[in-house]
Design an enzyme around this catalytic site. Structure first.
Site, PDB file in Angstrom:
ATOM      1  CG  ASN A 143     -42.990 -57.268 -65.327  1.00 55.70           C
ATOM      2  OD1 ASN A 143     -42.961 -58.420 -64.917  1.00 55.70           O
ATOM      3  ND2 ASN A 143     -44.079 -56.530 -65.291  1.00 55.70           N
ATOM      4  CG  ASP A 144     -43.574 -56.394 -70.375  1.00 56.26           C
ATOM      5  OD1 ASP A 144     -44.347 -56.673 -69.441  1.00 56.26           O
ATOM      6  OD2 ASP A 144     -43.507 -55.279 -70.902  1.00 56.26           O
ATOM      7  CB  VAL A 145     -37.955 -59.850 -71.561  1.00 51.64           C
ATOM      8  CG1 VAL A 145     -38.142 -58.751 -72.581  1.00 51.64           C
ATOM      9  CG2 VAL A 145     -37.155 -59.382 -70.372  1.00 51.64           C
TER      10      VAL A 145
END
Lengths: 457, 107
Positions: free
Chosen positions: A383-385
């Protein structure tokens, strides 16, 4: 028992030091890495034999028993640990190493001849204690024994300044006069400092802290080498200090953060805080059969694996899906973010475990231009990357972090457990994009369904 | 050994460390962290020396705790690094060559 004269002792320690350098040098390619590690462990074994043959030692049966106990505890843990739990294990081993360095320094105090030696003792004691307490807290965060979010309370900044001042005072007394109480006080202050250092660090930044604490332990070991006049400890500790420093900087760069920002960012108010609340905005979700059609008739598919894949133990299934797609003549590669997983290079280890050839793993810098010609980017448990907030939202905790630009692909598919935000706790706008399709469920279960559906095409 | 000689060695080791580690491929950053972690377990040497010099029980007990901790760091670190690297078996093909269809069946 003294069987070796000082010259031979020095030569054997030199051989050990060269073995350690070769161990690190071997890591320049996966082909030579394993041999390097074997050379390194041979060097460590040689050094231990050398210390027994070159020093006048009492209590040898006790020492051998303690070595046996340490090995008996660590070896089975190291053999059995799951690859997803690697960051915790590294934190734990790092902590005990720091603790050992601090204890060695404490016990050397009565033998310290002059103020310079006491300075090295004070340094080892403090840094070793910081590393021990910080690593244990990092372990607790990664193991999710406590919240992974930054812990900040009113007065934290003041307390940190007070503790730092106390450390300087106790250190000064220790160096000048060398009383045992000052040493104990410094160790306790070091433990408190380690906790204060790690508490305000948010979950996503914890791996950087492991690397930093690794460098700290290295420096503590090098300083204990100065205390004992042992060249091997100086060289080995310095090597680790240098490698930890480089890695910390590389990781911080991969996340678009400064090391100071990570350690002290939370003081400036909520910079690493995120949300854990699931969003209820509308998204387009679909079935495995529909997504299989999307994948099966694409020309180029890029798989973007994240920590969720590893948690679900879906590495083997994604490797099978890769095979099934390649059999249909589709070009498949993996785009690997440097901090995918919970440690730099962690995803590479997890995929290697599933026998994915490391040649099909593409690093971020090479992967990003390729997304424009990609038909489907399949994001599994990440998600974050891939979160465009890193580029578009200046206030976001991940702002400035280089991301995998999956939004450039023609279609984006997310396999997600739920709409809960990821490790850093930030909502991902890409999930609401018209070209995005979601398949909810455990990563491994979803991949298994997809694999069956692709094979049935 | 005198202070200046030790300082010389320290400074040279810093340069060797930076030089060697900056060549490590990013694919292997996790094994690097774990391998470097194992190397600082060599504090075991220091722990053995203080345990061997211990004259009273309290000192010996603390020193033996240090030996246990350092051994755990050293042995565990090398075992887990080796276990990770064992998995990085390269394929029979040249790097950067995308894997061809059908290779799955051969494994």
């Amino acid at each position: 028992m003294i069987l070796l004269d000082p010259t031979w002792t020095a030569v054997l320690y030199l051989v050990s030091a060269v073995c350690f350098i070769l161990a690190l040098k071997g890591l320049s390619s996966p082909k030579t890495a394993r041999r390097g590690t074997l050379i390194g462990s041979a060097g460590a074994f040689l050094a231990v034999v050398t210390v027994f043959l070159s020093s006048k030692l009492d209590n040898i049966p006790w020492i051998l028993a303690a070595i046996a106990v340490g090995s008996a505890i660590a070896a089975p843990v190291a053999r059995r640990v799951q690859m997803t739990q690697m960051p915790q294990l590294v934190a734990m081993f790092n902590g005990v190493g720091g603790g050992a360095a601090a204890l060695v320094a404490l016990l050397e105090l009565p033998h310290a001849g002059d103020a310079w030696v006491r300075l090295a003792i004070a340094f080892t004691l403090f840094i070793g204690a910081v590393s021990f307490a910080g690593s244990m807290l990092t372990f607790a965060k990664l193991q999710e024994l406590m919240t992974t979010r930054p812990v900040v309370f009113p007065g934290l900044a003041v307390l940190t300044v007070v503790v730092a001042a106390a450390a300087l005072a106790a250190g000064a007394v220790l160096v000048v006069a060398g009383p045992a109480w000052a040493a104990i006080a410094l160790a306790v202050i070091g433990l408190a400092s380690g906790i204060l250092l790690v508490l305000p660090v948010g979950g996503a930044d914890v791996p950087i802290v492991i690397s930093l604490l690794n460098a700290f332990t290295g420096l503590a070991v090098a300083a204990s080498g100065l205390v004992l006049g042992n060249v091997l400890l100086v060289v080995a500790g310095t090597l680790v200090g240098a490698s930890g420093t480089i890695l910390t900087r590389a990781m911080a760069a991969a996340m678009g953060r400064s090391v100071q920002g990570i350690l002290f960012g939370a003081f400036r108010g909520g910079s690493t805080a995120g949300s854990t609340v699931a969003s209820d905005r509308p998204v387009r979700s679909s079935t495995a059969a529909d997504i299989a059609v999307l994948l099966g008739y694409a020309q180029k598919v890029v798989l973007v694996p994240g920590y969720g894949l590893a948690v679900a133990q879906g590495q083997h299934t994604i490797a099978e899906l890769q095979g099934a797609l390649e059999e249909r003549g589709i070009e498949v590669s993996y785009a690997i973010h440097p901090v995918a997983g919970r440690m730099p290079g962690h995803m590479n280890v997890l995929l290697a475990e599933a026998d994915v050839p490391y040649e099909s793993l593409v690093e971020m810098d090479r992967a990003n231009p390729g997304f424009r010609t990609t038909d489907v980017a399949l994001v599994v448990g990440a998600n974050d990357v891939v979160n465009p907030a890193a580029k578009t939202t200046p206030g976001s905790p991940i702002h400035g972090m280089p991301i995998l630009e999956v939004g450039d692909a023609k279609q984006v598919v997310f396999l997600k457990r739920s709409m809960r935000p990821g490790f850093a706790g930030i909502e991902n706008e890409l999930l609401f994009d018209p070209k995005t399709t979601l398949l909810f469920g455990d990563a491994k279960a979803s991949l298994t369904e997809l694999l069956a559906a692709v094979k049935a095409l | 050994m005198d202070g200046v000689a030790l300082l010389t060695i320290t400074v040279l080791a810093v340069f060797v460390g930076f030089e060697v580690v900056s060549k490590v491929t990013s694919t292997l950053h996790t094994p690097l962290m774990s391998g470097a972690n194992a190397i600082h377990g060599i504090i075991l040497i220091g722990a053995i020396i203080v345990a061997g010099q211990a004259e009273d029980t309290a000192t010996l007990v603390v020193a033996l705790i240090a030996v246990v901790l350092a051994t755990a760091n050293l042995v565990g670190g090398f075992v887990v690094t080796d276990r990770m690297l064992e998995m990085f078996r390269g394929r029979r093909k040249a790097p950067a060559d995308p894997p061809a269809a059908g290779e799955e069946g051969e494994r």
